[in-house]
Design an enzyme around this catalytic site. Structure first.
Site, PDB file in Angstrom:
ATOM      1  N   LYS A 158      -1.818 -10.734 -11.845  1.00  0.00           N
ATOM      2  CA  LYS A 158      -2.537  -9.606 -11.244  1.00  0.00           C
ATOM      3  C   LYS A 158      -3.928  -9.574 -11.882  1.00  0.00           C
ATOM      4  O   LYS A 158      -4.201  -8.802 -12.812  1.00  0.00           O
ATOM      5  CB  LYS A 158      -1.747  -8.307 -11.462  1.00  0.00           C
ATOM      6  CG  LYS A 158      -2.156  -7.195 -10.505  1.00  0.00           C
ATOM      7  CD  LYS A 158      -1.147  -6.076 -10.508  1.00  0.00           C
ATOM      8  CE  LYS A 158      -1.699  -4.799  -9.904  1.00  0.00           C
ATOM      9  NZ  LYS A 158      -2.056  -4.887  -8.496  1.00  0.00           N
TER      10      LYS A 158
HETATM   11  N1  PMP Z   1       0.623  -7.803  -3.744  1.00  0.00           N
HETATM   12  C1  PMP Z   1      -0.585  -7.463  -4.242  1.00  0.00           C
HETATM   13  C2  PMP Z   1      -1.741  -8.370  -4.006  1.00  0.00           C
HETATM   14  C3  PMP Z   1      -0.742  -6.267  -4.966  1.00  0.00           C
HETATM   15  O1  PMP Z   1      -1.931  -5.917  -5.455  1.00  0.00           O
HETATM   16  C4  PMP Z   1       0.380  -5.417  -5.146  1.00  0.00           C
HETATM   17  C5  PMP Z   1       0.228  -4.129  -5.897  1.00  0.00           C
HETATM   18  N2  PMP Z   1       0.406  -4.327  -7.282  1.00  0.00           N
HETATM   19  C6  PMP Z   1       1.621  -5.819  -4.625  1.00  0.00           C
HETATM   20  C7  PMP Z   1       1.706  -7.013  -3.929  1.00  0.00           C
HETATM   21  C8  PMP Z   1       2.853  -4.999  -4.856  1.00  0.00           C
HETATM   22  O2  PMP Z   1       3.231  -5.075  -6.213  1.00  0.00           O
HETATM   23  P1  PMP Z   1       3.994  -3.896  -6.946  1.00  0.00           P
HETATM   24  O3  PMP Z   1       5.189  -3.586  -6.142  1.00  0.00           O
HETATM   25  O4  PMP Z   1       4.319  -4.441  -8.283  1.00  0.00           O
HETATM   26  O5  PMP Z   1       3.056  -2.739  -7.003  1.00  0.00           O
END
Ligand code: PMP
Length: 305
Positions: A158
């Site tokens: 991320k």
């Molecule tokens: N894909 C991307 C590109 C994101 O930024 C997010 C948000 N964090 C998600 C998927 C979903 O991840 P999560 O469920 O951990 O928030």
């Protein structure tokens, strides 16, 4: 100015100290500002049914933050436990009942070139603010922007830089009148939205892109996969062809900010018959879990005491 600092309440956590958000300064000569070299998380705190404050999947979010930095050879200068505590403390000191929490690792002064050398300062900031949840259904369109391949940039990290791609995906979709775009990967298979993962339901089977489809391995994605399997559904992680989007019975998307959202059109084509039973069920199930009403999944909740 579209924002003021009041929403962060009294304190953010900045390199081990609580500071007034207005006083948290950063040099314009910071590496992250020049090269987009940083890592972050989005985490939610909830109020349970019995009025306790809990943070959802805190350990896993902090682990993902440390791992995101690790791929770029950056050591976060705090332990897993110290970061967890900082996050708990930010919620507590600001007396949030529910909020969205944003830990951010960034590199500041000391850089000479793009290289991340040992003398560059690695910082951690944790802020939080309220992001209300809504139950509205959304419309999506397939984006002209592709998600990058992991051979180009690590997509399971991320990392801040990845979000330049996300913002183009979102902007294009909004210009078309949709809520978000569905990005395909470099091979043309379905990948993810700008900031959320995607699931399709077809003939009672639940399908979601696998980890080699240039996705972030969302914690909500993993949560939903576990919950659906425990409910007896077959969940398959695999490559998804673009046109499967148009034949799906149901489509829902998952993410910390949006939880579970039901999609009712893709490229102006109506999704399924409009019943969306599996999507509604999983949406309800997630709500029960985060509000502490599911004994089986209490391990996912960290109490803010
Ligand atoms: N894909 C991307 C590109 C994101 O930024 C997010 C948000 N964090 C998600 C998927 C979903 O991840 P999560 O469920 O951990 O928030």
């Amino acid at each position: 100015m579209i924002d003021n600092f009041d929403k962060y309440r009294n304190f953010i956590w900045y390199n081990g100290e609580f500071v007034d958000p207005r006083d948290a300064k950063l040099s314009v000569m910071s590496h992250t500002l020049h090269y987009g070299s940083g890592f972050f998380e989005g985490i939610r705190a909830y109020t349970t049914n019995d009025n306790q404050i809990v943070i959802f999947r805190l350990k896993e979010h902090v682990k993902r933050l440390i791992d995101s930095a690790k791929v770029y050879y950056v050591d976060v200068p705090y332990t897993q436990e110290e970061i967890e505590q900082a996050i708990i403390d930010v919620v507590k000191i600001n007396e949030f009942k529910s909020c969205y929490i944003r830990p951010l690792v960034f590199l500041s002064e000391g850089f000479r070139t793009i290289s991340i050398t040992d003398d560059i300062k690695v910082n951690l900031m944790v802020s939080a603010w309220e992001v209300p949840l809504s139950d509205n259904e959304i419309t999506l369109s397939v984006s002209s922007y592709r998600r990058m391949m992991s051979s180009q940039t690590p997509m399971q990290a991320k990392a801040i830089g990845n979000y330049m791609n996300s913002l183009l995906i979102r902007r294009e979709a909004i210009q078309k009148g949709d809520d978000d775009g569905i990005a395909l990967d470099m091979d043309g298979y379905v990948s993810e939205l700008s900031t959320a993962n995607i699931f399709l339901v077809k003939d009672n089977q639940v399908i979601t892109p696998d980890l080699s489809s240039s996705i972030l391995n969302g914690l909500t994605r993993l949560t939903v996969i576990t919950l659906l399997k425990d409910l007896g559904y077959e969940v398959i992680e695999r490559k998804i062809a673009r046109d499967e989007l148009y034949y799906a019975d149901e489509i829902f998307v998952t993410g910390t900010a949006s939880e579970v959202k039901i999609c009712n059109t893709v490229d102006n084509i109506k999704v399924g018959s409009g019943n969306y039973n599996v999507s509604k069920l999983i949406k309800k199930e997630v709500k029960l879990v985060v509000s502490g009403q599911k004994e089986q999944y209490m391990d996912w909740l960290t109490y803010v005491k």
